[in-house]
Design a protein around this motif. Structure first.
Motif, PDB file in Angstrom:
ATOM      1  N   LEU A 110       0.831  -1.211   0.000  1.00  0.00           N
ATOM      2  CA  LEU A 110       0.000   0.000   0.000  1.00  0.00           C
ATOM      3  C   LEU A 110       0.862   1.256   0.000  1.00  0.00           C
ATOM      4  CD1 LEU A 110      -2.772  -1.094   2.544  1.00  0.00           C
ATOM      5  CD2 LEU A 110      -2.891  -1.057   0.045  1.00  0.00           C
ATOM      6  N   GLY A 111       1.992   1.206   0.703  1.00  0.00           N
ATOM      7  CA  GLY A 111       2.892   2.355   0.722  1.00  0.00           C
ATOM      8  C   GLY A 111       3.504   2.627  -0.642  1.00  0.00           C
ATOM      9  N   VAL A 112       3.951   1.542  -1.317  1.00  0.00           N
ATOM     10  CA  VAL A 112       4.522   1.697  -2.658  1.00  0.00           C
ATOM     11  C   VAL A 112       3.473   2.253  -3.634  1.00  0.00           C
ATOM     12  CG1 VAL A 112       5.462   0.448  -4.635  1.00  0.00           C
ATOM     13  CG2 VAL A 112       6.276  -0.076  -2.337  1.00  0.00           C
ATOM     14  N   ALA A 113       2.247   1.720  -3.543  1.00  0.00           N
ATOM     15  CA  ALA A 113       1.186   2.198  -4.420  1.00  0.00           C
ATOM     16  C   ALA A 113       0.885   3.665  -4.168  1.00  0.00           C
ATOM     17  CB  ALA A 113      -0.075   1.355  -4.222  1.00  0.00           C
ATOM     18  N   LEU A 114       0.838   4.064  -2.900  1.00  0.00           N
ATOM     19  CA  LEU A 114       0.572   5.459  -2.565  1.00  0.00           C
ATOM     20  C   LEU A 114       1.701   6.361  -3.048  1.00  0.00           C
ATOM     21  CD1 LEU A 114      -1.222   7.524  -1.128  1.00  0.00           C
ATOM     22  CD2 LEU A 114       0.025   7.023   0.992  1.00  0.00           C
ATOM     23  N   ALA A 115       2.931   5.907  -2.876  1.00  0.00           N
ATOM     24  CA  ALA A 115       4.079   6.701  -3.333  1.00  0.00           C
ATOM     25  C   ALA A 115       4.047   6.874  -4.848  1.00  0.00           C
ATOM     26  CB  ALA A 115       5.376   6.028  -2.892  1.00  0.00           C
ATOM     27  N   ALA A 116       3.719   5.784  -5.549  1.00  0.00           N
ATOM     28  CA  ALA A 116       3.631   5.872  -7.013  1.00  0.00           C
ATOM     29  C   ALA A 116       2.541   6.848  -7.441  1.00  0.00           C
ATOM     30  CB  ALA A 116       3.358   4.483  -7.608  1.00  0.00           C
ATOM     31  N   LEU A 117       1.420   6.813  -6.730  1.00  0.00           N
ATOM     32  CA  LEU A 117       0.323   7.725  -7.057  1.00  0.00           C
ATOM     33  C   LEU A 117       0.718   9.172  -6.809  1.00  0.00           C
ATOM     34  CD1 LEU A 117      -2.607   8.257  -7.843  1.00  0.00           C
ATOM     35  CD2 LEU A 117      -3.251   7.829  -5.466  1.00  0.00           C
ATOM     36  N   VAL A 118       1.376   9.427  -5.667  1.00  0.00           N
ATOM     37  CA  VAL A 118       1.806  10.793  -5.351  1.00  0.00           C
ATOM     38  C   VAL A 118       2.823  11.289  -6.372  1.00  0.00           C
ATOM     39  CG1 VAL A 118       3.036  12.208  -3.657  1.00  0.00           C
ATOM     40  CG2 VAL A 118       1.302  10.565  -2.899  1.00  0.00           C
ATOM     41  N   ALA A 119       3.778  10.429  -6.732  1.00  0.00           N
ATOM     42  CA  ALA A 119       4.804  10.820  -7.708  1.00  0.00           C
ATOM     43  C   ALA A 119       4.184  11.119  -9.063  1.00  0.00           C
ATOM     44  CB  ALA A 119       5.854   9.713  -7.822  1.00  0.00           C
ATOM     45  N   ALA A 120       3.246  10.262  -9.476  1.00  0.00           N
ATOM     46  CA  ALA A 120       2.595  10.484 -10.777  1.00  0.00           C
ATOM     47  C   ALA A 120       1.773  11.759 -10.758  1.00  0.00           C
ATOM     48  CB  ALA A 120       1.722   9.283 -11.124  1.00  0.00           C
ATOM     49  N   SER A 121       1.055  11.983  -9.647  1.00  0.00           N
ATOM     50  CA  SER A 121       0.228  13.187  -9.548  1.00  0.00           C
ATOM     51  C   SER A 121       1.088  14.443  -9.553  1.00  0.00           C
ATOM     52  CB  SER A 121      -0.629  13.139  -8.279  1.00  0.00           C
ATOM     53  OG  SER A 121      -1.463  11.996  -8.279  1.00  0.00           O
ATOM     54  N   ALA A 122       2.263  14.359  -8.947  1.00  0.00           N
ATOM     55  CA  ALA A 122       3.145  15.524  -8.882  1.00  0.00           C
ATOM     56  C   ALA A 122       3.679  15.917 -10.252  1.00  0.00           C
ATOM     57  CB  ALA A 122       4.303  15.238  -7.928  1.00  0.00           C
ATOM     58  N   THR A 123       3.753  14.964 -11.162  1.00  0.00           N
ATOM     59  CA  THR A 123       4.280  15.279 -12.496  1.00  0.00           C
ATOM     60  C   THR A 123       3.216  15.870 -13.421  1.00  0.00           C
ATOM     61  OG1 THR A 123       3.787  13.042 -13.326  1.00  0.00           O
ATOM     62  CG2 THR A 123       5.951  13.396 -12.327  1.00  0.00           C
ATOM     63  N   VAL A 124       1.936  15.775 -13.037  1.00  0.00           N
ATOM     64  CA  VAL A 124       0.868  16.256 -13.932  1.00  0.00           C
ATOM     65  C   VAL A 124       1.027  17.732 -14.281  1.00  0.00           C
ATOM     66  CG1 VAL A 124      -1.618  16.645 -14.126  1.00  0.00           C
ATOM     67  CG2 VAL A 124      -0.771  14.478 -13.248  1.00  0.00           C
ATOM     68  N   PRO A 125       1.275  18.631 -13.298  1.00  0.00           N
ATOM     69  CA  PRO A 125       1.421  20.050 -13.668  1.00  0.00           C
ATOM     70  C   PRO A 125       2.557  20.316 -14.643  1.00  0.00           C
ATOM     71  CG  PRO A 125       1.091  19.822 -11.301  1.00  0.00           C
ATOM     72  CD  PRO A 125       1.346  18.447 -11.841  1.00  0.00           C
ATOM     73  N   ALA A 126       3.563  19.435 -14.650  1.00  0.00           N
ATOM     74  CA  ALA A 126       4.714  19.642 -15.532  1.00  0.00           C
ATOM     75  C   ALA A 126       4.468  19.143 -16.946  1.00  0.00           C
ATOM     76  CB  ALA A 126       5.955  18.953 -14.958  1.00  0.00           C
ATOM     77  N   LEU A 127       3.371  18.423 -17.159  1.00  0.00           N
ATOM     78  CA  LEU A 127       3.087  17.904 -18.500  1.00  0.00           C
ATOM     79  C   LEU A 127       2.715  19.042 -19.448  1.00  0.00           C
ATOM     80  CD1 LEU A 127       0.927  14.742 -17.665  1.00  0.00           C
ATOM     81  CD2 LEU A 127       3.320  14.796 -18.384  1.00  0.00           C
ATOM     82  N   GLY A 128       3.194  18.943 -20.671  1.00  0.00           N
ATOM     83  CA  GLY A 128       2.763  19.891 -21.687  1.00  0.00           C
ATOM     84  C   GLY A 128       1.316  19.639 -22.083  1.00  0.00           C
ATOM     85  N   ARG A 129       0.673  20.674 -22.644  1.00  0.00           N
ATOM     86  CA  ARG A 129      -0.736  20.551 -22.997  1.00  0.00           C
ATOM     87  C   ARG A 129      -0.977  21.071 -24.408  1.00  0.00           C
ATOM     88  NH1 ARG A 129      -3.872  23.347 -18.072  1.00  0.00           N
ATOM     89  NH2 ARG A 129      -5.668  22.793 -19.368  1.00  0.00           N
ATOM     90  N   VAL A 130      -1.699  20.286 -25.166  1.00  0.00           N
ATOM     91  CA  VAL A 130      -2.136  20.720 -26.493  1.00  0.00           C
ATOM     92  C   VAL A 130      -3.610  20.355 -26.634  1.00  0.00           C
ATOM     93  CG1 VAL A 130       0.132  20.459 -27.554  1.00  0.00           C
ATOM     94  CG2 VAL A 130      -1.468  18.540 -27.606  1.00  0.00           C
ATOM     95  N   PHE A 131      -4.259  20.963 -27.607  1.00  0.00           N
ATOM     96  CA  PHE A 131      -5.661  20.660 -27.844  1.00  0.00           C
ATOM     97  C   PHE A 131      -5.788  19.277 -28.468  1.00  0.00           C
ATOM     98  CE2 PHE A 131      -9.405  21.314 -30.810  1.00  0.00           C
ATOM     99  CZ  PHE A 131     -10.340  20.990 -29.847  1.00  0.00           C
ATOM    100  N   LEU A 132      -5.228  19.127 -29.649  1.00  0.00           N
ATOM    101  CA  LEU A 132      -5.204  17.849 -30.349  1.00  0.00           C
ATOM    102  C   LEU A 132      -3.834  17.674 -30.979  1.00  0.00           C
ATOM    103  CD1 LEU A 132      -8.672  17.890 -32.189  1.00  0.00           C
ATOM    104  CD2 LEU A 132      -8.054  16.482 -30.221  1.00  0.00           C
ATOM    105  N   PRO A 133      -3.383  16.443 -31.166  1.00  0.00           N
ATOM    106  CA  PRO A 133      -2.130  16.236 -31.899  1.00  0.00           C
ATOM    107  C   PRO A 133      -2.257  16.803 -33.313  1.00  0.00           C
ATOM    108  CG  PRO A 133      -2.867  14.212 -30.835  1.00  0.00           C
ATOM    109  CD  PRO A 133      -3.997  15.183 -30.712  1.00  0.00           C
ATOM    110  N   GLU A 134      -1.135  17.167 -33.872  1.00  0.00           N
ATOM    111  CA  GLU A 134      -1.154  17.757 -35.208  1.00  0.00           C
ATOM    112  C   GLU A 134      -1.524  16.707 -36.252  1.00  0.00           C
ATOM    113  OE1 GLU A 134       1.650  20.568 -38.082  1.00  0.00           O
ATOM    114  OE2 GLU A 134       2.430  19.753 -36.208  1.00  0.00           O
ATOM    115  N   PHE A 135      -2.433  17.094 -37.145  1.00  0.00           N
ATOM    116  CA  PHE A 135      -2.844  16.183 -38.203  1.00  0.00           C
ATOM    117  C   PHE A 135      -1.689  15.966 -39.182  1.00  0.00           C
ATOM    118  CE2 PHE A 135      -6.834  17.881 -36.640  1.00  0.00           C
ATOM    119  CZ  PHE A 135      -7.652  16.756 -36.619  1.00  0.00           C
ATOM    120  N   GLN A 136      -1.516  14.707 -39.585  1.00  0.00           N
ATOM    121  CA  GLN A 136      -0.421  14.362 -40.504  1.00  0.00           C
ATOM    122  C   GLN A 136      -0.879  14.566 -41.950  1.00  0.00           C
ATOM    123  OE1 GLN A 136       2.794  13.418 -39.312  1.00  0.00           O
ATOM    124  NE2 GLN A 136       1.740  14.296 -37.542  1.00  0.00           N
TER     125      GLN A 136
END
Length: 947
Positions: free
Chosen positions: A444-470
């Motif tokens: 449970l501790g490992v799962a919680l740590a993984a969740l916290v780490a993943a959640s912490a990276t969300v603000p750092a993710l780049g954001r786009v509307f849609l991927p560019e059409f090829q």
């Protein structure tokens, strides 16, 4: 020009009727002589389905005037008759006119007014009915034929009689056949061309209309002069066909992968046949339901089928696996019960969990339908295809699968050993399960740590509307300084073609300068669209090829460029009214102040990394020839403002006074001064005016003719004047660039009172879509929790299952980080799909725990046996759902760009979610024990079977 963008849910015909009614009201308020406003044909932003470039080879004798006549009269009429075509727009060529070019000196010498010449030219072309001659039992029609048949007829027209001698048109003007003043032009690969653009009506199937138009053109092509060459320069169906082919390939590959996974786990042709039969039948029923709901086969509906591919067999897997295991256990007993009862009991045991899990998936997917605008139109068909297919798979699992189990398994001797893959899975899982039982706090501790780490990276993710059409078809624009002539714009287009013509990355270059008659774009002569087709080699590294293209544009001095594909540009226009990903709209009353603020905004944005194609809308004062009428002087000579305005308009702008019919084409008769007289201020001042007393005076005597400054264009949105700073993004994500822009403008730009800024573009839609998905996902989670509570009959167990949602988030975020670190609306849709499968697996595991506990087993035995019994079903459902999307993850090209981020999230999320589900849920039960179990009486296990 007024552009009206209707809401996507509006009845387009009622909306157009409302606009027509408003236009009728406005028409009555316009000044006399102003042409009544016209409403353009019904079209959509993505309505352009075909473009053709018509050129004449080097040795050809066909003139641009003849070529324009061929395209505009012969082809256009035939194509407009094709059902679904709404408009044909023609760029380039020379429009034929019968021109009366007046010499002001001759007017003065013969004392003839411009008005008299205009009336003479107008009166020279007239037919009239003469009634009937009736007699002798017959009736004859009388026709007065006075229509101009040739230039000679027009030349002989009488202007006035002076001193008993007629003055003819040829005495005061040069009468000839010539080309009308151009406001637009076209070229193809550096050669003058006539470009024809064909638009379809909304809600009409693009491939169907395209094929019908191509058939018409093919049937008419043999009638073209032999020196006329035709090149298809745009075909929207190419992108559609390629996209459908790519996604169809992913669907087929996904079916193969799912089939291989099933065979590896089952290693039995009977069980494999039972589960794999669900795929074609679910597909067939799903497609039938799609047709019943009015959905066609397109990229997104096919994508929905690919995403649902693993779900096709999930229900059948759960039921078949449970039935197979129960039959084997029954055969191993000394006193087996009837096989059909085992089949029935096995079905009943998992029926509720299977139905609830499917209902939960439907609820989980509901937030997709909260999307509005462009994103809603894109993903709603995928959502419907997914849900209808899942519903079809449930129907198959509830009907065909039990029947096949009864037929193929009930009366067969089944092996007591599991398959190699099943044994391997259990052997690998047992030690991990023991860790969950012995050290649940660690898991449970490992799962919680993984969740916290993943959640912490969300603000750092780049954001786009849609991927560019090829897209291969690039529709780029360049804007020169206002006041630049059409010829200069053509030269800039030719310079760009010269720089690209030997580059193997580009197949051809087409230039459309200015505006074509009837074109809704309303571009001035200082703007051009450059259509560039990327080669197959360029598509291998499309981003680098576009970068080279942008560098070629930027080498042109004084040119503001905008690079983008056809679909992306049109989508931007729908979102913000500007064909750029970012639009900073500055509103205010004064044009000069708006320009000043716009320049400040542009200068603030320019240093920001990732900003490309930055341009400030060219609304600024330009040099003009201004004619100010002297009312006092005009009154002295008895001349009104209307008379003066009519003379100036006719002399300088030209006036069409009549039309000549020739070969089913109407040819204008136009009156104006000669080109030499129009291009000289002295000649303009010398334009003769005839007063009511018959005296001749010059325009300069009653008006001031000089150079001045004036606005080239004034734009408004929702009645407010505005100026736009637009830009695209490269080498960075859209969200971070927009964040930097907003921050810099807020810090460095101080707006005067009455001025304000609005931001528009793709990021605005991305924020709206994200908010919609988050809000409706929370509502869906609440509904899911209620459904699961009724299924497992335990609030703590419901909470345990709901933990799968954040746990699934971990793998999805990791997969996004590994694939570029940019999240889009497509990724959010992937999370929705992921959550549905994750909750389903958790529900199946907990439901099995509840059944074991109800039979009186010890808690440890419940966890161990319940987990090991479900390991095969959970792994098969997870692997089929995850690896079924693998072709989309690895694919490239048109059609896959929207679905790929979605598939990446599902693939990565299901791996971690499944692993955590098989470890975290047992750990929760080991830690909290009977608190998670429902309070119910044990069920009887020894029931008699009666026929």
């Amino acid at each position: 020009m007024v552009q009206v963008v209707f809401d996507q849910d509006a009845d387009i015909y009622k909306a157009r009727q409302s606009v027509t009614e408003r236009l009728q009201q406005v028409t009555n308020q316009l000044s006399e002589g102003v042409h009544p406003p016209e409403i353009s044909p019904l079209a959509s932003p993505l309505g352009t389905i075909l473009q053709y470039a018509f050129t004449v080879n080097g040795q050809g004798k066909t003139s641009l005037m003849d070529l324009c006549h061929l395209v505009d009269s012969t082809l256009s009429n035939q194509i407009l008759s094709v059902p679904g075509v709404t408009q044909v727009t023609v760029y380039g060529g020379d429009e034929r006119q019968e021109q009366v070019l007046i010499d002001p000196a001759k007017l003065r010498s013969l004392n003839v007014s411009l008005t008299e010449v205009t009336n003479a030219a107008k009166g020279a072309n007239s037919n009239a009915p003469g009634g009937f001659l009736i007699g002798g039992g017959q009736e004859l029609l009388v026709r007065g034929i006075g229509q101009v048949k040739s230039i000679a007829d027009l030349q002989q027209s009488v202007v006035k009689v002076q001193d008993g001698k007629p003055i003819l048109l040829k005495d005061v003007a040069e009468v000839k056949t010539g080309a009308a003043l151009k406001r637009g032009d076209a070229s193809f690969n550096g050669q003058p061309a006539v470009v024809m653009m064909i638009n379809k009506q909304p809600d009409v199937d693009t491939p169907t209309v395209t094929k019908a138009v191509e058939a018409v053109l093919q049937s008419l092509q043999p009638t073209f002069p032999p020196d006329v060459q035709v090149k298809q320069t745009f075909r929207q169906s190419n992108f559609i066909d390629t996209a459908i082919h790519n996604v169809s390939s992913s669907l087929i590959e996904g079916i193969v992968i799912v089939s291989v996974i099933m065979l590896l786990f089952l290693m039995n042709w009977r069980t494999a046949l039972i589960t794999l039969s669900a795929i074609p039948l679910s597909l067939l029923i799903g497609v039938m339901l799609m047709k019943a709901f009015g959905l066609g086969i397109n990229t997104m509906t096919l994508g929905g089928l690919v995403v649902a591919l693993g779900g096709f067999v999930d229900d059948s897997i759960v039921y078949m696996e449970n039935c197979y295991r129960k039959l084997r256990e029954n055969q191993a007993q000394g006193h087996p019960i009837p096989a059909f009862k085992v089949v029935f009991d096995a079905f009943v045991e998992v029926r509720l969990a299977v139905v609830f899990s499917t209902v939960i998936i439907i609820v989980v997917f509901a937030p997709i339908f909260s999307l509005t605008g462009v994103e809603g139109n894109i993903f709603a068909p995928m959502g419907w295809a997914y849900l209808l297919s899942i519903a079809a798979s449930l129907f198959v699992a509830m009907t065909l699968t039990p029947a096949l189990c009864a037929i193929l398994l009930a009366n067969q001797t089944l092996p007591q050993e599991n398959t190699f893959v099943s044994r391997l899975a259990q052997r690998l899982y047992r030690p991990l399960l023991n860790i969950s039982l012995q050290s649940p706090q660690i898991i449970l501790g490992v799962a919680l740590a993984a969740l916290v780490a993943a959640s912490a990276t969300v603000p750092a993710l780049g954001r786009v509307f849609l991927p560019e059409f090829q897209e291969k078809s690039m529709v780029n624009s360049m804007v020169l300084f206002p006041g630049v002539s059409l010829d200069m714009t053509n030269r800039a287009g030719m310079a760009l073609y010269t720089s690209l013509k030997d580059n193997p990355l580009y197949d051809w270059v087409q230039v459309r300068s200015g505006r074509a008659p009837g074109d809704a774009d309303g571009a001035g002569v200082s703007m051009a669209h450059l259509d560039v087709e990327l080669s197959d080699r360029a598509m291998e590294d499309r981003e680098a090829s576009i970068k080279q293209l942008r560098e070629a544009f930027n080498k042109l001095p004084g040119v503001a460029s905008n690079i983008g594909g056809f679909i992306s540009h049109r989508m931007d226009e729908v979102l913000s009214g500007v064909r750029s990903a970012i639009a900073v709209k500055i509103f205010g009353p004064d044009l000069i102040e708006l320009r000043k603020i716009g320049e400040q905004v542009r200068d603030v944005i320019q240093p920001i990394a990732g900003v490309v194609d930055l341009q400030l809308e060219p609304q600024l004062p330009i040099r003009q020839v201004q004619i100010y009428y002297d009312r006092a002087a005009a009154a002295t000579y008895g001349l009104s403002m209307e008379q003066l305005s009519n003379v100036v308009e006719t002399a300088l702008n030209g006036r069409v006074v009549s039309q000549v019919a020739e070969n089913q084409q109407l040819i204008d008769i136009s009156i104006s001064l000669t080109e030499k007289a129009r291009n000289s201020l002295d000649a303009i001042r010398a334009i003769p005016l005839i007063t009511p007393t018959g005296k001749t005076v010059q325009l300069g005597a009653v008006a001031k003719v000089d150079y001045g400054m004036g606005a080239n264009v004034v734009n408004r949105e929702d009645v407010s004047r505005l100026i736009v700073v637009s830009a695209n993004v490269a080498d960075r994500d859209l969200g971070s660039v927009v964040g930097d822009i907003q921050s810099q403008i807020q810090q460095k730009i101080k707006l005067p009172n009455g001025y304000f800024i609005q931001y528009g573009g793709q990021f605005e839609s991305e924020q709206r879509a994200t908010n919609n998905i988050l809000v409706f996902s929370i509502l869906a989670a609440i509904i899911i929790a209620v459904l699961m509570f009724f299924s497992v009959k335990s609030l703590p167990a419901t909470i345990a299952i709901m933990l799968n949602l954040p746990l699934a988030l971990v793998g999805g975020i990791v997969s996004i980080l590994l694939s570029g670190g940019v999240i889009s609306v497509a990724s959010l849709v992937g999370f929705i799909t992921l959550f549905g499968v994750a909750v389903r697996n958790g529900l199946l595991l907990v439901d099995n725990y509840n059944n074991k506990f109800a039979q009186g087993m010890l808690l440890k035995d419940v966890i161990v046996k319940g987990s090991l019994e479900r390991i095969d079903a959970i792994l098969m459902t997870a692997l089929t759902s995850a690896l079924g999307t693998l072709p989309l993850v690895l694919a490239s090209g048109s059609g896959n760009e929207i679905l790929q981020p979605l598939a990446i999230v599902i693939l990565g999320g299901l791996f971690t979610s499944t692993a955590l589900t098989l470890l975290v849920i047992p750990a929760l039960y080991a830690r909290f024990g009977k608190q998670l179990m429902p309070q119910q009486k044990p069920v009887l296990t020894n029931q008699t079977w009666s026929n």
